[in-house]
Design an enzyme around this catalytic site. Structure first.
Site, PDB file in Angstrom:
ATOM      1  N   ASN A  87      51.806  36.469  42.017  1.00 41.21           N
ATOM      2  CA  ASN A  87      52.802  37.485  41.221  1.00 41.21           C
ATOM      3  C   ASN A  87      53.978  36.600  41.123  1.00 41.21           C
ATOM      4  O   ASN A  87      54.959  36.814  40.048  1.00 41.21           O
ATOM      5  CB  ASN A  87      52.916  38.871  41.793  1.00 41.21           C
ATOM      6  CG  ASN A  87      51.549  39.792  41.529  1.00 41.21           C
ATOM      7  OD1 ASN A  87      51.230  39.638  40.316  1.00 41.21           O
ATOM      8  ND2 ASN A  87      51.213  40.092  42.476  1.00 41.21           N
ATOM      9  N   LYS A  90      55.982  35.086  37.951  1.00 37.93           N
ATOM     10  CA  LYS A  90      55.897  35.598  36.841  1.00 37.93           C
ATOM     11  C   LYS A  90      57.302  36.146  36.323  1.00 37.93           C
ATOM     12  O   LYS A  90      58.080  36.414  37.317  1.00 37.93           O
ATOM     13  CB  LYS A  90      54.884  36.704  36.836  1.00 37.93           C
ATOM     14  CG  LYS A  90      53.572  36.642  37.075  1.00 37.93           C
ATOM     15  CD  LYS A  90      52.528  37.824  37.383  1.00 37.93           C
ATOM     16  CE  LYS A  90      51.169  37.570  37.723  1.00 37.93           C
ATOM     17  NZ  LYS A  90      50.425  38.373  38.143  1.00 37.93           N
ATOM     18  N   ASN A 171      49.741  33.349  29.269  1.00 44.87           N
ATOM     19  CA  ASN A 171      48.494  33.907  29.657  1.00 44.87           C
ATOM     20  C   ASN A 171      48.021  35.124  28.802  1.00 44.87           C
ATOM     21  O   ASN A 171      48.769  35.930  28.423  1.00 44.87           O
ATOM     22  CB  ASN A 171      48.942  34.600  31.216  1.00 44.87           C
ATOM     23  CG  ASN A 171      47.933  35.034  32.223  1.00 44.87           C
ATOM     24  OD1 ASN A 171      46.972  34.485  32.027  1.00 44.87           O
ATOM     25  ND2 ASN A 171      48.231  36.002  33.077  1.00 44.87           N
ATOM     26  N   GLU A 172      46.721  34.697  28.710  1.00 40.13           N
ATOM     27  CA  GLU A 172      45.974  36.210  27.924  1.00 40.13           C
ATOM     28  C   GLU A 172      46.749  36.338  26.680  1.00 40.13           C
ATOM     29  O   GLU A 172      47.056  37.588  26.422  1.00 40.13           O
ATOM     30  CB  GLU A 172      46.067  37.330  28.853  1.00 40.13           C
ATOM     31  CG  GLU A 172      45.418  37.141  30.251  1.00 40.13           C
ATOM     32  CD  GLU A 172      45.509  38.184  31.268  1.00 40.13           C
ATOM     33  OE1 GLU A 172      45.943  39.326  30.833  1.00 40.13           O
ATOM     34  OE2 GLU A 172      44.845  38.269  32.305  1.00 40.13           O
ATOM     35  N   GLU A 278      41.119  31.722  38.708  1.00 42.05           N
ATOM     36  CA  GLU A 278      41.578  32.970  39.316  1.00 42.05           C
ATOM     37  C   GLU A 278      39.943  33.700  39.646  1.00 42.05           C
ATOM     38  O   GLU A 278      39.802  35.114  39.643  1.00 42.05           O
ATOM     39  CB  GLU A 278      42.038  34.357  38.487  1.00 42.05           C
ATOM     40  CG  GLU A 278      43.598  33.552  37.828  1.00 42.05           C
ATOM     41  CD  GLU A 278      44.213  34.717  37.095  1.00 42.05           C
ATOM     42  OE1 GLU A 278      43.960  35.840  37.212  1.00 42.05           O
ATOM     43  OE2 GLU A 278      45.153  34.456  36.374  1.00 42.05           O
ATOM     44  N   TRP A 325      41.077  34.355  43.801  1.00 45.37           N
ATOM     45  CA  TRP A 325      42.338  35.031  43.505  1.00 45.37           C
ATOM     46  C   TRP A 325      42.754  35.865  44.757  1.00 45.37           C
ATOM     47  O   TRP A 325      42.431  37.269  44.634  1.00 45.37           O
ATOM     48  CB  TRP A 325      42.227  35.788  42.190  1.00 45.37           C
ATOM     49  CG  TRP A 325      43.479  36.349  41.667  1.00 45.37           C
ATOM     50  CD1 TRP A 325      43.754  37.595  41.254  1.00 45.37           C
ATOM     51  CD2 TRP A 325      44.571  35.586  41.184  1.00 45.37           C
ATOM     52  NE1 TRP A 325      45.310  37.690  40.682  1.00 45.37           N
ATOM     53  CE2 TRP A 325      45.478  36.312  40.619  1.00 45.37           C
ATOM     54  CE3 TRP A 325      44.741  33.970  41.195  1.00 45.37           C
ATOM     55  CZ2 TRP A 325      46.622  35.867  40.244  1.00 45.37           C
ATOM     56  CZ3 TRP A 325      45.913  33.453  40.551  1.00 45.37           C
ATOM     57  CH2 TRP A 325      46.937  34.454  40.193  1.00 45.37           C
TER      58      TRP A 325
HETATM   59  C1  XIL Z   1      47.304  40.489  39.299  1.00 46.94           C
HETATM   60  C2  XIL Z   1      47.873  40.511  40.474  1.00 46.94           C
HETATM   61  O1  XIL Z   1      46.623  40.128  41.344  1.00 46.94           O
HETATM   62  C3  XIL Z   1      48.252  41.917  40.829  1.00 46.94           C
HETATM   63  O2  XIL Z   1      48.624  41.822  42.353  1.00 46.94           O
HETATM   64  C4  XIL Z   1      49.138  42.361  39.960  1.00 46.94           C
HETATM   65  O3  XIL Z   1      49.490  43.809  40.304  1.00 46.94           O
HETATM   66  C5  XIL Z   1      48.867  42.416  38.484  1.00 46.94           C
HETATM   67  O4  XIL Z   1      48.440  40.688  38.402  1.00 46.94           O
HETATM   68  N1  XIL Z   1      44.881  38.083  35.326  1.00 46.94           N
HETATM   69  C6  XIL Z   1      46.126  37.220  35.814  1.00 46.94           C
HETATM   70  C7  XIL Z   1      46.685  37.560  36.876  1.00 46.94           C
HETATM   71  O5  XIL Z   1      46.530  36.338  35.057  1.00 46.94           O
HETATM   72  O6  XIL Z   1      48.015  37.392  36.865  1.00 46.94           O
HETATM   73  C8  XIL Z   1      46.641  38.937  37.644  1.00 46.94           C
HETATM   74  O7  XIL Z   1      47.249  39.213  38.882  1.00 46.94           O
HETATM   75  C9  XIL Z   1      45.041  39.317  37.263  1.00 46.94           C
HETATM   76  C10 XIL Z   1      44.631  39.166  35.956  1.00 46.94           C
END
Ligand code: XIL
Length: 364
Positions: A87, A90, A171-172, A278, A325
């Protein structure tokens, strides 16, 4: 009793061995239970660490606090030669206000990595689920919003220049049906915002590798194709992009390995580097298990074996590595999201699950 002996044994192993990016040899002696021996244990004593056995980097999602725990850091040091901040790199963590940054926890992760010759993968410059309040409730014009985002991306990339090997730039950004996800970034900056973020990142550090990262790329061909189309567009227009992060939050039986391979092939044929960024495997999606059974642990071992076998077929120059992950089952983000499960390679007490052996065997 048996458990205690194993735990101590694991602890001794982890305190003496660590991996570096350049080494790949030598094992650690230790007894390894054999599948043919009518084994019923969900844990085992490893004969080799992940990063020593692999020909590409093996990573884990971490936090600064966890790395501050010597036992935790010992396992990470022994097993992994790449880390991703789960995290703490971020935006909601780094960006306190426009132009104001909190680097402390991210820097602590980098310090661990520098000390231990470990690669850092940066995650993630933009993610709609990690927004500081000032971004979420932005009140200025779209031009001002875009200028702030550019400043943020370039400040972060510059701060970690030479320290972070690669970034998930966005991301996403894509929905399951292949359309753009309706994020605050799309709303203020329009559909071409992803491309602009990649250009800004490259401007700030010409040497850092740039990834697009998303989930369900291996289970949803429509989404994978949309990501591929976007990235092909980047390549055609000279927008800098090096690779794709396939998150691989998967289940023990799905998606089928052939489906995963099809998605990987789309990206490798475009010349992109592929990061399984992940990995976790849900064993209890139907919520039938209340404890980890040997059968489920074995299924996870076999599943991870087939995933790594698949990854091994990617041309070497396009293998960025695989990242888990999290370290221990009890830490997984999946637990608070979906309930009881055992998605990772280690137990809460740092015992090596047989899932670890599945990965090692596929490396060998
Ligand atoms: C997740 C973390 O694992 C958690 O601790 C947090 O609360 C939310 O984010 N996709 C991603 C990651 O790219 O950054 C996310 O990680 C999980 C889904």
């Amino acid at each position: 009793m048996k458990t205690t002996v194993k735990t101590i044994c694991n602890f001794i192993l982890i305190t003496v061995i660590s991996c570096s990016n350049s080494e790949r040899q030598g094992g650690i002696t230790g007894s390894s239970a054999n599948r043919d021996n009518q084994e019923t244990e969900i844990t085992y004593v490893p004969g080799m660490s992940l990063c020593k056995a692999a020909s590409y980097p093996v990573g884990v999602a971490v936090s600064a606090e966890k790395l501050g725990d010597s036992r935790y850091a010992g396992v990470v040091r022994r097993e992994f030669n790449s880390v991703t901040a789960e995290n703490q790199m971020k935006m909601a963590y780094i960006s306190v206000a426009p132009g104001k940054y909190d680097w402390e926890r991210a820097d602590a992760i980098v310090a661990y990595a520098e000390k231990n010759n470990t690669r850092v993968h940066g995650h993630a410059l933009l993610w709609h689920e990690s927004l500081p309040p000032w971004v979420e409730n932005f009140e200025g014009t779209d031009e001002e919003f875009e200028a702030e985002i550019k400043t943020y991306i370039q400040a972060v990339v510059e701060h970690f220049k030479g320290k972070v090997a690669s970034w998930d730039v966005v991301n996403e950004a894509i929905e399951e049906d292949g359309s753009w996800r309706n994020t605050v970034f799309l709303q203020h900056m329009g559909e071409d915002y992803v491309a602009r973020c990649f250009r800004w990142a490259r401007e700030a550090d010409p040497g850092v590798l740039l990834f697009y990262n998303d989930f369900n790329l291996s289970s949803n061909p429509v989404k994978a194709q949309a990501a591929a189309d976007m990235l092909k567009g980047f390549q055609d227009r000279g927008v800098p992009v090096d690779g794709v992060g396939m998150q691989m939050h998967i289940q023990v039986e799905t998606p089928a390995i052939s489906k995963i391979a099809d998605a990987v092939n789309i990206f490798t044929e475009m010349g992109l580097i592929v990061h399984f960024s992940e990995i976790d495997t849900r064993l209890n999606a139907d919520d039938k298990l209340t404890e980890l059974t040997y059968e489920a642990a074995l299924a996870q071992e076999n599943r991870l074996g087939e995933i790594v076998d698949m990854y091994n077929t990617i041309p070497e120059s396009q293998q960025y590595g695989i990242t888990f992950w999290g370290l221990r089952d009890n830490e997984s983000w999946l637990l608070s999201r979906y309930g009881t499960d055992w998605p990772l390679l280690f137990t809460e007490t740092y015992e090596y699950k047989i899932a670890h052996r599945g990965v090692i065997r596929a490396f060998e």
